[in-house]
Design a protein around this motif. Sequence first.
Motif, PDB file in Angstrom:
ATOM      1  N   GLU A 100       0.621  10.204  -4.356  1.00 26.01           N
ATOM      2  CA  GLU A 100       0.762  11.152  -3.568  1.00 26.01           C
ATOM      3  C   GLU A 100       2.161  11.610  -4.377  1.00 26.01           C
ATOM      4  O   GLU A 100       2.381  13.444  -3.909  1.00 26.01           O
ATOM      5  CB  GLU A 100       1.857  10.546  -1.674  1.00 26.01           C
ATOM      6  N   TYR A 116      -5.876   4.363   3.373  1.00 27.24           N
ATOM      7  CA  TYR A 116      -4.709   5.482   3.693  1.00 27.24           C
ATOM      8  C   TYR A 116      -4.482   5.477   1.756  1.00 27.24           C
ATOM      9  O   TYR A 116      -3.740   6.649   1.722  1.00 27.24           O
ATOM     10  CB  TYR A 116      -3.384   4.440   4.195  1.00 27.24           C
ATOM     11  N   VAL A 117      -4.651   4.862   1.314  1.00 33.49           N
ATOM     12  CA  VAL A 117      -4.169   5.314  -0.458  1.00 33.49           C
ATOM     13  C   VAL A 117      -5.261   5.983  -1.134  1.00 33.49           C
ATOM     14  O   VAL A 117      -5.009   6.489  -1.638  1.00 33.49           O
ATOM     15  CB  VAL A 117      -3.874   3.820  -1.470  1.00 33.49           C
ATOM     16  N   ARG A 137       0.789  -1.151  -0.131  1.00 31.48           N
ATOM     17  CA  ARG A 137       0.113   0.306   0.568  1.00 31.48           C
ATOM     18  C   ARG A 137       1.107   1.526  -0.015  1.00 31.48           C
ATOM     19  O   ARG A 137       0.859   2.502  -0.800  1.00 31.48           O
ATOM     20  CB  ARG A 137      -1.106  -0.345   1.125  1.00 31.48           C
ATOM     21  N   HIS A 138       2.133   1.327   0.551  1.00 34.80           N
ATOM     22  CA  HIS A 138       2.607   2.544   0.783  1.00 34.80           C
ATOM     23  C   HIS A 138       3.576   2.542  -1.383  1.00 34.80           C
ATOM     24  O   HIS A 138       3.608   3.789  -1.464  1.00 34.80           O
ATOM     25  CB  HIS A 138       4.164   1.888   1.456  1.00 34.80           C
ATOM     26  N   SER A 155      -5.240   9.706  -0.143  1.00 34.87           N
ATOM     27  CA  SER A 155      -4.145  10.853  -1.482  1.00 34.87           C
ATOM     28  C   SER A 155      -4.990  11.411  -2.181  1.00 34.87           C
ATOM     29  O   SER A 155      -4.679  11.420  -3.090  1.00 34.87           O
ATOM     30  CB  SER A 155      -2.972   9.880  -1.022  1.00 34.87           C
ATOM     31  N   ARG A 209      -0.110   4.246  -2.647  1.00 32.18           N
ATOM     32  CA  ARG A 209       0.203   5.559  -2.287  1.00 32.18           C
ATOM     33  C   ARG A 209       1.329   6.377  -3.038  1.00 32.18           C
ATOM     34  O   ARG A 209       0.349   7.605  -3.272  1.00 32.18           O
ATOM     35  CB  ARG A 209       0.462   5.822  -0.417  1.00 32.18           C
TER      36      ARG A 209
END
Length: 362
Positions: free
Chosen positions: A152, A188-189, A144-145, A192, A148
């Motif tokens: 972002e 979280y995504v 997921r980072h 963004s 994102r």
Amino acid sequence: MAALLKDVYNPNYISHLADVVENSYPLLQKKQFIEAVFNEEWIDKELKARTLHLAQQLNLFIELDYLQSLAVIKQIAPYFTGYEGMFIPAFVECYGLHEFSASIDALSYITQFASAEFAVRPFIVQYPQQMQSVLLTWCNSDDRHIRRLASEGCRPRLPWAMALPEFKKDPNFILPVLDALKNDDSEYVRRSVANNLNDIAKDHPLIVVNLAQQWLAESETTETKRLVKHACRSLLKQAHPSALALFGYLPPVHVEVVDFKADKVVSIGEVFTFSCLLTHQKSLPLNKLRIEFAIDFMKKNGQQARKIFQLSEAVINKNNKPICKSFSFKKISTRQYYSGQHSVAILVNGVQLAAIDFMLAG
């Protein structure tokens, strides 16, 4: 007084950094490295300048070519997470622009520990076509980072980041990335994605309104509705008619503000209070209400600047809805208060229905 974010880089932190680097690069001159970090200019550097300074010192003291140094940087990355670890992607940003593939692979790895949202932007500027392909690939990552980062990293107005003026003029580069992530499993995504669209809305409101209409027509899930509403938050505050209509906020012809009261004088450091009743004409149908208050703050130049704050969303099911609110004029670092005449106003569905002046004393 609360500790400043930049002060996380204290002697213990930098000593730990030196130890970790030494494990991957035994030739590190630790004492000299630590002294170079805490040079005579260190105390005046703010957070971002300190992250850049750390990246520069790593480059000086890891005496290898870029690709070899990058291998060391990747090895130490898992030990430095969160905002304080952003000197790790900053190293790639500063020294890796000439090695596109290796640097981009490194950023996709590093961002799992410390976000590479700032570091990826120079690569987007210098390699736009290649980076669009990369961003779309990242959208399909299992992490997921990384997903994102795809959103972002290309935000047109990412705070504290390098500007992307071409995307302010034309956001079409970004839209396929956002479309690919709009139904992401991670809040979280999706958050963004909403923030990226909010950036776009400041320059191209109709693009965002039209996209919001399309996404809501395609999906009625709670997640989609939340994403779209967060994406349109600036448009709603600006009372953009199409954005308000999109969420069912019609002109409040059926609502009145009565018994509006507010403190006449408040001093800096104290709390300002106000109250009122919202009444509904029974003969007219009930509509959704977006209820906000605005304060017109006195500026240093003697002019006023308005700031809008949301109170609630509601339907008046009874004869009236009471509102009682306070606002603290306690000194904070993000806003400077100046004595003089201020105003507080009640807004419903973007329309000001009542206002009262009050004095802020020094």
